[in-house]
Design a protein around this motif. Structure first.
Motif, PDB file in Angstrom:
ATOM      1  N   SER A  11      59.743  34.185  31.471  1.00 56.13           N
ATOM      2  CA  SER A  11      59.493  35.466  30.807  1.00 56.13           C
ATOM      3  C   SER A  11      59.722  36.644  31.749  1.00 56.13           C
ATOM      4  CB  SER A  11      58.064  35.516  30.258  1.00 56.13           C
ATOM      5  OG  SER A  11      57.878  34.514  29.275  1.00 56.13           O
ATOM      6  N   SER A  12      59.369  36.465  33.026  1.00 56.31           N
ATOM      7  CA  SER A  12      59.540  37.547  33.998  1.00 56.31           C
ATOM      8  C   SER A  12      61.012  37.835  34.252  1.00 56.31           C
ATOM      9  CB  SER A  12      58.856  37.180  35.315  1.00 56.31           C
ATOM     10  OG  SER A  12      57.489  36.903  35.098  1.00 56.31           O
ATOM     11  N   ILE A  13      61.815  36.782  34.359  1.00 55.94           N
ATOM     12  CA  ILE A  13      63.258  36.957  34.593  1.00 55.94           C
ATOM     13  C   ILE A  13      63.907  37.638  33.390  1.00 55.94           C
ATOM     14  CG2 ILE A  13      65.454  35.715  34.829  1.00 55.94           C
ATOM     15  CD1 ILE A  13      63.934  33.644  36.524  1.00 55.94           C
ATOM     16  N   VAL A  14      63.574  37.156  32.195  1.00 52.37           N
ATOM     17  CA  VAL A  14      64.144  37.750  30.982  1.00 52.37           C
ATOM     18  C   VAL A  14      63.712  39.207  30.861  1.00 52.37           C
ATOM     19  CG1 VAL A  14      64.162  37.675  28.461  1.00 52.37           C
ATOM     20  CG2 VAL A  14      64.337  35.551  29.772  1.00 52.37           C
ATOM     21  N   SER A  15      62.451  39.490  31.161  1.00 49.79           N
ATOM     22  CA  SER A  15      61.957  40.865  31.078  1.00 49.79           C
ATOM     23  C   SER A  15      62.667  41.768  32.077  1.00 49.79           C
ATOM     24  CB  SER A  15      60.442  40.907  31.329  1.00 49.79           C
ATOM     25  OG  SER A  15      59.764  40.222  30.301  1.00 49.79           O
ATOM     26  N   ARG A  16      62.942  41.242  33.282  1.00 52.75           N
ATOM     27  CA  ARG A  16      63.654  42.036  34.288  1.00 52.75           C
ATOM     28  C   ARG A  16      65.039  42.424  33.771  1.00 52.75           C
ATOM     29  NH1 ARG A  16      64.014  45.972  37.720  1.00 52.75           N
ATOM     30  NH2 ARG A  16      65.850  45.780  39.065  1.00 52.75           N
ATOM     31  N   VAL A  17      65.747  41.463  33.187  1.00 51.82           N
ATOM     32  CA  VAL A  17      67.080  41.753  32.648  1.00 51.82           C
ATOM     33  C   VAL A  17      66.973  42.762  31.510  1.00 51.82           C
ATOM     34  CG1 VAL A  17      69.076  40.768  31.461  1.00 51.82           C
ATOM     35  CG2 VAL A  17      67.997  39.502  33.326  1.00 51.82           C
ATOM     36  N   LYS A  18      65.970  42.614  30.639  1.00 58.20           N
ATOM     37  CA  LYS A  18      65.819  43.525  29.501  1.00 58.20           C
ATOM     38  C   LYS A  18      65.489  44.948  29.970  1.00 58.20           C
ATOM     39  CE  LYS A  18      63.682  41.706  25.814  1.00 58.20           C
ATOM     40  NZ  LYS A  18      62.689  40.897  25.055  1.00 58.20           N
ATOM     41  N   ILE A  19      64.700  45.059  31.019  1.00 54.75           N
ATOM     42  CA  ILE A  19      64.389  46.385  31.566  1.00 54.75           C
ATOM     43  C   ILE A  19      65.666  47.034  32.101  1.00 54.75           C
ATOM     44  CG2 ILE A  19      63.236  47.576  33.484  1.00 54.75           C
ATOM     45  CD1 ILE A  19      60.895  45.582  33.097  1.00 54.75           C
ATOM     46  N   MET A  20      66.471  46.250  32.832  1.00 55.88           N
ATOM     47  CA  MET A  20      67.725  46.774  33.384  1.00 55.88           C
ATOM     48  C   MET A  20      68.682  47.212  32.268  1.00 55.88           C
ATOM     49  SD  MET A  20      68.391  43.953  36.395  1.00 55.88           S
ATOM     50  CE  MET A  20      69.898  44.704  37.022  1.00 55.88           C
ATOM     51  N   ALA A  21      68.648  46.471  31.135  1.00 51.90           N
ATOM     52  CA  ALA A  21      69.561  46.766  30.020  1.00 51.90           C
ATOM     53  C   ALA A  21      68.951  47.742  29.013  1.00 51.90           C
ATOM     54  CB  ALA A  21      69.930  45.468  29.308  1.00 51.90           C
ATOM     55  N   ARG A  22      67.781  48.315  29.345  1.00 53.80           N
ATOM     56  CA  ARG A  22      67.092  49.280  28.483  1.00 53.80           C
ATOM     57  C   ARG A  22      66.790  48.705  27.100  1.00 53.80           C
ATOM     58  NH1 ARG A  22      67.399  54.221  31.043  1.00 53.80           N
ATOM     59  NH2 ARG A  22      68.990  54.397  32.670  1.00 53.80           N
ATOM     60  N   MET A  23      66.322  47.462  27.094  1.00 50.61           N
ATOM     61  CA  MET A  23      65.893  46.821  25.848  1.00 50.61           C
ATOM     62  C   MET A  23      64.373  46.930  25.726  1.00 50.61           C
ATOM     63  SD  MET A  23      68.052  43.280  25.856  1.00 50.61           S
ATOM     64  CE  MET A  23      69.829  43.219  25.850  1.00 50.61           C
ATOM     65  N   ASP A  24      63.877  46.580  24.545  1.00 54.69           N
ATOM     66  CA  ASP A  24      62.432  46.573  24.287  1.00 54.69           C
ATOM     67  C   ASP A  24      61.878  45.226  24.742  1.00 54.69           C
ATOM     68  OD1 ASP A  24      59.862  46.655  23.375  1.00 54.69           O
ATOM     69  OD2 ASP A  24      60.366  47.014  21.267  1.00 54.69           O
ATOM     70  N   ILE A  25      61.101  45.208  25.850  1.00 57.11           N
ATOM     71  CA  ILE A  25      60.620  43.924  26.363  1.00 57.11           C
ATOM     72  C   ILE A  25      59.504  43.346  25.493  1.00 57.11           C
ATOM     73  CG2 ILE A  25      61.227  44.544  28.729  1.00 57.11           C
ATOM     74  CD1 ILE A  25      58.221  44.776  29.302  1.00 57.11           C
ATOM     75  N   ALA A  26      58.896  44.173  24.644  1.00 56.84           N
ATOM     76  CA  ALA A  26      57.837  43.669  23.764  1.00 56.84           C
ATOM     77  C   ALA A  26      58.408  42.965  22.531  1.00 56.84           C
ATOM     78  CB  ALA A  26      56.929  44.816  23.334  1.00 56.84           C
ATOM     79  N   GLU A  27      59.680  43.209  22.216  1.00 53.62           N
ATOM     80  CA  GLU A  27      60.310  42.596  21.040  1.00 53.62           C
ATOM     81  C   GLU A  27      60.951  41.270  21.439  1.00 53.62           C
ATOM     82  OE1 GLU A  27      60.869  41.321  18.037  1.00 53.62           O
ATOM     83  OE2 GLU A  27      60.648  43.433  17.414  1.00 53.62           O
ATOM     84  N   ARG A  28      60.308  40.180  20.994  1.00 47.94           N
ATOM     85  CA  ARG A  28      60.838  38.853  21.339  1.00 47.94           C
ATOM     86  C   ARG A  28      61.176  38.029  20.108  1.00 47.94           C
ATOM     87  NH1 ARG A  28      56.079  37.335  25.310  1.00 47.94           N
ATOM     88  NH2 ARG A  28      55.259  39.369  24.723  1.00 47.94           N
ATOM     89  N   ARG A  29      61.156  38.670  18.942  1.00 45.14           N
ATOM     90  CA  ARG A  29      61.431  37.928  17.697  1.00 45.14           C
ATOM     91  C   ARG A  29      62.823  38.184  17.155  1.00 45.14           C
ATOM     92  NH1 ARG A  29      56.885  40.673  14.359  1.00 45.14           N
ATOM     93  NH2 ARG A  29      57.921  42.383  15.469  1.00 45.14           N
TER      94      ARG A  29
END
Length: 559
Positions: free
Chosen positions: A227-245
């Protein structure tokens, strides 16, 4: 192969109904028993048990404790991985562990590598063979292993309780996670990868790179930092890290090893977590010059003349990842000049080209190929590039644009050049419009280029030469080449890719055949009689010249 399939049906392991479903599937180039296993019609265990009984072969689950890899150090790990085999050794006979005893290339290869030795086959599961290859043929040096162990310890120290968005944001901002993600990116760029895959499995996290069109395993970070790795990538790509569905798309711009790199990021929810794929867009690794793409001399000259015509449609066909966009970008780059207005509509825009107006499809905003193309025509263009013709509406506008004095480039997903005509007729385009507007259709594929540092000369078995019907003679004095593997190519045997092409000019005779509603087979046969080089034949020419291998041409062209 038909024999073992028949035995499976007789034993009730595969039903006759299932066999009928896979036989006409269009994938006959893959052995039916492998296809049956891949589609889940028979389990690997049942297949191995049956083959062991039919061929009187032993099954192995563990290697001898005193296994010695030294006699086999020069064998390409890529060959072992692709053919699911592992050399075991032996005094009298050379035992080779295989997952598929019907893969005759394994026997042929080991007979050539160890002339005079009798080859005996032993069976094992695919995952076992892969693990042994990694252990003995792909072992990393101690320093790299130590660095990975240290990184793993740092990651373990970060893991706390909870999985809330703020907690994940904090973890993703910690130095070890940032360091790990940066390592993935740097290593991928260094290896010339086109994609990074971060894939959650049931009990592990898998990271793979696609290099020269083939996926290679890179690392398996601890599952609990997923989850931490995916969240890091999502932060870099300006995605919503709370949206996982829901699936999300994003973009990252980053400088790696002095290069400006664009990453197109796709995030997809799966049952074991979010899968992330990052497409690496490295302009420094892409050549937008037609001369560097691998065109045969005559086809290059003809294509360069066609792209300078004032109007008409030029289509490039092939599967995803066959280099169509690069070819079209190179064509636009060739004709780009101050006196031409060039507009593209793409989904997405992969590379930004100087002096060209590029439009990106935006479905959420209501901008699709069809309505975007209508607006582009009103911009007074000379040349239009449509990323892909997907439906009749887009095809009709493209044809009307060509008929009203524009040069139009686009792509289609068909297996060969002649098949593009059939595809357009199937989606509803009138044959008289096609015959009036088409200038040329080109099919293409990408084959991997043999590593110049380690490729080795050989003469294939006469049975292989007879089956492939090569248009040239292979002898000891005029051999062909195959991959071996060395440090310079990461033991893959290949470095880079080059195109193989099939160019079909739409002549007056071809137009008459289209108007007469002739099949793609008739169009193809006519074009060949009039000098068209087939994909396969261009591939054989590159094999003869030592550029690529027999297996590569067979893999991409189905020869």
């Amino acid at each position: 192969m038909a024999g073992i399939i028949e035995v499976m049906v007789e034993r009730g392991l595969i039903s006759a109904t299932d066999l009928k479903k896979i036989k006409p599937s269009g994938r006959e180039r893959e052995a039916l028993h492998r296809l049956a296993i891949r589609l889940g019609l028979i389990s690997e265990e049942d297949f191995l048990s049956l083959v062991a009984e039919e061929l009187n072969l032993q099954q192995l689950s563990e290697l001898p404790q005193a296994y010695d890899v030294t006699p086999f150090a020069d064998i390409s790990p890529l060959f072992l991985e692709e053919h699911r085999c592992f050399p075991l050794g032996g005094d009298e006979a050379l035992e080779v562990i295989v997952n598929d005893p019907y893969d005759h290339l394994v026997l042929e290869t080991f007979r050539q590598l160890f002339p005079g030795r009798r080859i005996e086959l032993v069976l094992a599961r695919e995952e076992k063979i892969s693990a042994w290859i990694k252990t003995f043929f792909l072992a990393q040096d101690e320093s790299e292993s130590g660095a990975e162990a240290e990184a793993a310890d740092e990651l373990e120290a970060l893991i706390g309780m909870g999985d809330e968005a703020e907690h994940l944001r904090d973890l993703a901002s910690e130095a070890p996670i940032i360091k790990l993600v940066n390592q993935f990116l740097t290593k991928a760029v260094e290896e010339g990868a086109s994609d990074i895959h971060i894939e959650p499995l049931a009990e592990s996290l898998q990271v793979r790179f696609r290099v020269d069109g083939v996926l290679r395993e890179h690392a398996n970070p601890p599952k609990n930092v997923q989850s931490s790795i995916v969240s890091r990538v999502k932060i870099m790509a300006r995605m919503d890290i709370a949206e996982r569905r829901l699936p999300q798309d994003g973009r990252i711009r980053i400088k790696i090893a002095g290069k400006d790199i664009d990453l197109r990021v796709s995030c997809l929810p799966t049952v074991y977590g979010e899968s992330v794929v990052m497409r690496i867009l490295d302009r420094s690794n892409i050549s937008f010059s037609l001369g560097s793409l691998g065109f045969p001399e005559e086809e290059l000259k003809a294509f360069e003349e066609m792209i300078r015509l004032p109007y008409g449609i030029i289509l490039v066909t092939g599967p995803t990842g066959s280099g169509k966009t690069t070819t079209l970008y190179a064509a636009l780059n060739t004709i780009n000049a101050i006196d031409k207005k060039i507009i593209t509509i793409e989904d997405p825009v992969e590379y930004e080209l100087d002096g060209i107006n590029q439009v990106q499809v935006n479905s959420k905003a209501g901008l699709g190929f069809a309505n975007g193309l209508r607006s582009i025509v009103r911009q007074d263009p000379d040349v239009i590039l449509i990323g892909e013709i997907r439906d009749r509406e887009t095809a009709d506008i493209a044809i009307q644009s060509a008929l009203t004095g524009h040069l139009v480039f686009s792509t289609l997903h068909t297996n060969d050049a002649a098949g593009a005509v059939t595809r357009l007729v199937e989606i509803g385009v009138e044959d008289y419009l096609l015959s009036s507007s088409l200038v040329a259709i080109m099919a293409q594929r990408l084959v991997r280029v043999l590593c110049p540092a380690c490729k080795e000369a050989f003469v294939p078995d006469s049975v292989v030469l007879q089956r492939l019907k090569l248009p040239f003679t292979v002898t000891e004095s005029e051999p062909i080449y195959r991959p071996k593997g060395c440090k310079e190519c990461s033991y893959s045997g290949f470095r880079g890719r080059v195109g193989i092409f099939e160019l079909l000019p739409v002549t007056d005779t071809v137009r008459a055949l289209i108007l007469d509603s002739q099949s793609s087979m008739v169009l193809r046969e006519h074009a060949v009689k009039n000098g068209m080089t087939l994909l396969r034949d261009d591939g054989w020419a590159k094999v003869r010249d030592g550029i690529t291998s027999l297996e590569e041409v067979v893999r991409v062209s189905g020869a």
